[in-house]
Design a protein around this motif. Structure first.
Motif, mmCIF file in Angstrom:
data_model
loop_
_atom_site.group_PDB
_atom_site.id
_atom_site.type_symbol
_atom_site.label_atom_id
_atom_site.label_comp_id
_atom_site.label_asym_id
_atom_site.label_seq_id
_atom_site.Cartn_x
_atom_site.Cartn_y
_atom_site.Cartn_z
ATOM 1 N N ILE A 1 -47.764 -21.065 63.954
ATOM 2 C CA ILE A 1 -49.177 -20.775 64.189
ATOM 3 C C ILE A 1 -49.278 -19.256 64.173
ATOM 4 O O ILE A 1 -48.529 -18.578 64.877
ATOM 5 N N VAL B 1 -51.751 -15.993 64.709
ATOM 6 C CA VAL B 1 -53.026 -15.503 65.257
ATOM 7 C C VAL B 1 -52.990 -13.973 65.273
ATOM 8 O O VAL B 1 -51.929 -13.370 65.141
ATOM 9 N N LYS B 2 -54.161 -13.366 65.449
ATOM 10 C CA LYS B 2 -54.270 -11.906 65.374
ATOM 11 C C LYS B 2 -53.779 -11.195 66.631
ATOM 12 O O LYS B 2 -53.286 -10.076 66.549
ATOM 13 N N ASP B 3 -53.957 -11.811 67.800
ATOM 14 C CA ASP B 3 -53.583 -11.071 69.006
ATOM 15 C C ASP B 3 -52.626 -11.850 69.901
ATOM 16 O O ASP B 3 -52.592 -13.074 69.893
ATOM 17 N N LYS C 1 -53.949 -14.497 72.517
ATOM 18 C CA LYS C 1 -54.276 -15.806 71.927
ATOM 19 C C LYS C 1 -52.985 -16.614 71.718
ATOM 20 O O LYS C 1 -52.937 -17.815 72.010
ATOM 21 N N ALA C 2 -51.939 -15.952 71.236
ATOM 22 C CA ALA C 2 -50.652 -16.622 71.034
ATOM 23 C C ALA C 2 -50.105 -17.150 72.360
ATOM 24 O O ALA C 2 -49.605 -18.277 72.437
ATOM 25 N N LEU D 1 -52.043 -20.264 73.424
ATOM 26 C CA LEU D 1 -51.637 -21.439 72.648
ATOM 27 C C LEU D 1 -50.264 -21.934 73.083
ATOM 28 O O LEU D 1 -50.025 -23.140 73.169
ATOM 29 N N ASN E 1 -56.416 -23.091 64.955
ATOM 30 C CA ASN E 1 -56.289 -21.689 65.353
ATOM 31 C C ASN E 1 -55.575 -20.759 64.392
ATOM 32 O O ASN E 1 -55.805 -19.555 64.421
ATOM 33 N N SER E 2 -54.685 -21.281 63.570
ATOM 34 C CA SER E 2 -53.866 -20.409 62.728
ATOM 35 C C SER E 2 -54.694 -19.763 61.618
ATOM 36 O O SER E 2 -55.554 -20.403 61.022
ATOM 37 N N ILE E 3 -54.400 -18.485 61.352
ATOM 38 C CA ILE E 3 -55.092 -17.775 60.281
ATOM 39 C C ILE E 3 -54.264 -17.779 58.991
ATOM 40 O O ILE E 3 -54.640 -17.170 58.006
ATOM 41 N N GLY F 1 -49.506 -10.496 62.215
ATOM 42 C CA GLY F 1 -50.079 -10.881 63.497
ATOM 43 C C GLY F 1 -48.985 -11.396 64.415
ATOM 44 O O GLY F 1 -47.848 -10.928 64.362
ATOM 45 N N HIS G 1 -46.886 -14.781 65.745
ATOM 46 C CA HIS G 1 -46.493 -16.134 65.362
ATOM 47 C C HIS G 1 -45.920 -16.902 66.548
ATOM 48 O O HIS G 1 -45.186 -16.344 67.358
#
Length: 91
Positions: free
Chosen positions: A8, A10-12, A15-16, A19, A36-38, A81, A83
């Motif tokens: 997964i 994410v940018k920040d 947030k990681a 999750l 959620n994953s970008i 980002g 992971h």
């Protein structure tokens, strides 16, 4: 050597971490990745398929080929980002 990997992205970091807490409480990895994953792998539930050493960025590689299987690793910071990485198998 190769490994089956899901992640997964994410940018920040916050947030990681959120999750990762949800996963620790039993949340479904694939569903969280889809929501959620970008990364483009999000539509496959975060599945990156098989990767070989050197195919991914170094920080990612280090986790995939050195850390325990079937554990959520991270947040791992790369230029993309943060992971959360789950290694399914190595062969």
């Amino acid at each position: 050597m190769k490994a089956g990997v899901c992640h997964i992205l994410v940018k920040d970091k916050q947030k990681a971490e959120e999750l990762k807490l949800q996963l620790a409480k039993g949340a479904n990895f694939q569903q969280l990745a889809k929501k959620n994953s970008i990364c483009p792998s999000a539509k496959r539930g975060g599945d990156l398929g098989e990767v070989k050493p050197g195919q991914m960025v170094k920080a990612f590689d280090n986790v995939v080929f050195k850390k325990p299987l079937l554990t959520i690793h991270g947040p791992v910071k790369t230029q993309f980002g943060f992971h959360l990485i789950k290694i399914l198998y190595r062969s």
